[in-house]
Scaffold this motif. Structure first.
Motif, mmCIF file in Angstrom:
data_model
loop_
_atom_site.group_PDB
_atom_site.id
_atom_site.type_symbol
_atom_site.label_atom_id
_atom_site.label_comp_id
_atom_site.label_asym_id
_atom_site.label_seq_id
_atom_site.Cartn_x
_atom_site.Cartn_y
_atom_site.Cartn_z
ATOM 1 N N THR A 29 0.842 -1.205 0.000
ATOM 2 C CA THR A 29 0.000 0.000 0.000
ATOM 3 C C THR A 29 0.878 1.256 0.000
ATOM 4 N N MET A 30 0.214 2.388 -0.247
ATOM 5 C CA MET A 30 0.893 3.678 -0.102
ATOM 6 C C MET A 30 0.454 4.375 1.183
ATOM 7 N N GLY A 31 -0.232 3.636 2.051
ATOM 8 C CA GLY A 31 -0.620 4.196 3.339
ATOM 9 C C GLY A 31 -1.869 5.057 3.278
ATOM 10 N N GLN A 38 -8.014 -2.231 4.418
ATOM 11 C CA GLN A 38 -8.253 -3.134 5.554
ATOM 12 C C GLN A 38 -8.842 -4.471 5.101
ATOM 13 N N SER A 39 -9.665 -4.425 4.046
ATOM 14 C CA SER A 39 -10.251 -5.684 3.553
ATOM 15 C C SER A 39 -9.152 -6.600 3.006
ATOM 16 N N LEU A 40 -8.120 -6.015 2.400
ATOM 17 C CA LEU A 40 -6.986 -6.819 1.903
ATOM 18 C C LEU A 40 -6.202 -7.413 3.075
ATOM 19 N N ILE A 41 -5.987 -6.594 4.109
ATOM 20 C CA ILE A 41 -5.228 -7.051 5.276
ATOM 21 C C ILE A 41 -5.989 -8.186 5.972
ATOM 22 N N ALA A 144 0.099 -12.452 -2.184
ATOM 23 C CA ALA A 144 0.077 -10.984 -2.127
ATOM 24 C C ALA A 144 -1.306 -10.509 -2.543
ATOM 25 N N TYR A 145 -1.764 -9.433 -1.928
ATOM 26 C CA TYR A 145 -3.159 -8.996 -2.023
ATOM 27 C C TYR A 145 -3.259 -7.650 -2.728
ATOM 28 N N PHE A 146 -4.133 -7.588 -3.749
ATOM 29 C CA PHE A 146 -4.319 -6.362 -4.521
ATOM 30 C C PHE A 146 -5.811 -6.131 -4.722
HETATM 31 P P1 AMP Z 1 -2.924 2.279 -2.610
HETATM 32 O O1 AMP Z 1 -2.528 2.548 -1.212
HETATM 33 O O2 AMP Z 1 -3.926 3.234 -3.153
HETATM 34 O O3 AMP Z 1 -1.742 2.038 -3.525
HETATM 35 O O4 AMP Z 1 -3.699 0.880 -2.583
HETATM 36 C C1 AMP Z 1 -3.114 -0.269 -2.044
HETATM 37 C C2 AMP Z 1 -3.972 -1.472 -2.376
HETATM 38 O O5 AMP Z 1 -5.271 -1.304 -1.816
HETATM 39 C C3 AMP Z 1 -4.171 -1.661 -3.890
HETATM 40 O O6 AMP Z 1 -4.087 -3.041 -4.207
HETATM 41 C C4 AMP Z 1 -5.547 -1.112 -4.106
HETATM 42 O O7 AMP Z 1 -6.205 -1.678 -5.218
HETATM 43 C C5 AMP Z 1 -6.246 -1.505 -2.822
HETATM 44 N N1 AMP Z 1 -7.414 -0.643 -2.597
HETATM 45 C C6 AMP Z 1 -7.445 0.710 -2.543
HETATM 46 N N2 AMP Z 1 -8.712 1.159 -2.397
HETATM 47 C C7 AMP Z 1 -9.498 0.052 -2.369
HETATM 48 C C8 AMP Z 1 -10.912 -0.152 -2.246
HETATM 49 N N3 AMP Z 1 -11.775 0.861 -2.144
HETATM 50 N N4 AMP Z 1 -11.370 -1.421 -2.254
HETATM 51 C C9 AMP Z 1 -10.518 -2.475 -2.381
HETATM 52 N N5 AMP Z 1 -9.181 -2.340 -2.503
HETATM 53 C C10 AMP Z 1 -8.671 -1.103 -2.495
#
Ligand code: AMP
Length: 281
Positions: A29-31, A38-41, A144-146
């Motif tokens: 993530t970029m924070g 959070q759903s990815l975590i 890894a989660y995206f």
């Molecule tokens: P970012 O910090 O914007 O680079 O996002 C980090 C990860 O979180 C990426 O894999 C995004 O696709 C995912 N992400 C960001 N926003 C959402 C969202 N609303 N729903 C699901 N995943 C998200």
């Protein structure tokens, strides 16, 4: 949970875990974390023994006129969210730790980046692939989660993993939205109250496209045309693109069939927001 700033510290901890036979999930993530991240975590915590969340505003994926400097940052809040969700490490390196003096090696994919966001952000995916490749080598995760929110990024990372033989399972996760439909994004903070209201038009356009497909429409130009009409009726919205492509190749399609991605990028003042839907037809 610990916050680690150094590559060697992360490597040492992961080595220890692997010695114990534990599986590791990575969430890049970029924070400025929200419920989307959070759903990815959560998914990673569910599927792995240990979870590493990287928080790194990656300078090489920002173009010269983009928001690198102003991108929101709040490590304290991020740490709270990660800890309460069950993550084990936040990896938060300084740019110099990731890109030491003399850094010249990049992952440069052809094809897939030459569409959608890649057209207006020409160096973006080179920066994304390079940092994700580095994170994969540093953390050596099992999974890894995206987010599907960044659908082109997801397709590109899946292709990169296949092409470069990373032994990592890529898990795509659904878009998490606000109650009114707006996709959650760290960049939503740039919106004025008026723009915030107007930005709901993106998820309305997604719904319109999905409904047209559910009603049997398959003409991509017609579907995209109606979505564009809806967005253009919103005075605060400036369309960058609305397009229908094949999800695996990013090639434009005339007919909505196969693995379809319908994606858009729209500006509201300072904020450039993206949204999309994926269909299997
Ligand atoms: P970012 O910090 O914007 O680079 O996002 C980090 C990860 O979180 C990426 O894999 C995004 O696709 C995912 N992400 C960001 N926003 C959402 C969202 N609303 N729903 C699901 N995943 C998200």
């Amino acid at each position: 949970m610990v916050i680690l700033k150094k590559i060697d510290e992360v490597r040492a901890q992961v080595k220890e875990w692997k010695k114990q036979g534990l599986t590791v999930g990575l969430v890049p993530t970029m924070g400025y974390l929200h419920e989307g991240h959070q759903s990815l975590i959560k998914k990673s915590v569910e599927q792995n023994d240990r979870t590493v969340v990287s928080v790194f505003v990656n300078p090489i994926q920002f173009g010269p006129n983009e928001d690198l400097e102003s991108y929101p940052r709040d490590l304290e809040a991020d740490a709270k969210l990660c800890e309460s969700t069950g993550a084990d490490i936040i990896f938060n390196p300084e740019p110099e730790e990731m890109y030491a003096d003399g850094f010249v090696s990049f992952i440069n994919m052809t094809g897939l980046p030459n569409a959608l966001c890649g057209l207006t952000r020409p160096i973006h995916f080179k920066g994304v692939c390079t940092v994700v490749g580095k994170l994969f080598n540093i953390v050596t995760p099992d999974r890894a989660y995206f987010g599907q929110k960044d659908a082109q990024q997801l397709a590109i990372i899946m292709r990169m993993v296949k092409d470069l033989n990373f032994d990592i399972e890529i898990v795509g996760c659904p878009i998490i939205r606000e109650a009114d439909g707006l996709a959650k994004s760290s960049r939503n903070i740039y919106l004025t109250p008026e723009e915030r209201k107007a930005a709901v038009v993106l998820s309305k356009a997604v719904k319109l496209g999905q409904d047209m497909i559910a009603d049997g429409e398959r003409d991509a130009a017609k579907i995209v045309g109606e979505m564009k009409k809806l967005i253009s009726a919103e005075p605060l919205a400036t369309i960058d693109y609305v397009e229908m492509v094949n999800m695996d190749t990013m090639q434009s399609i005339e007919k909505a069939e196969g693995h379809v991605l319908c994606a858009m990028a729209v500006k509201f003042g300072k904020a450039r927001l993206i949204d999309n839907f994926i269909a299997e037809l």
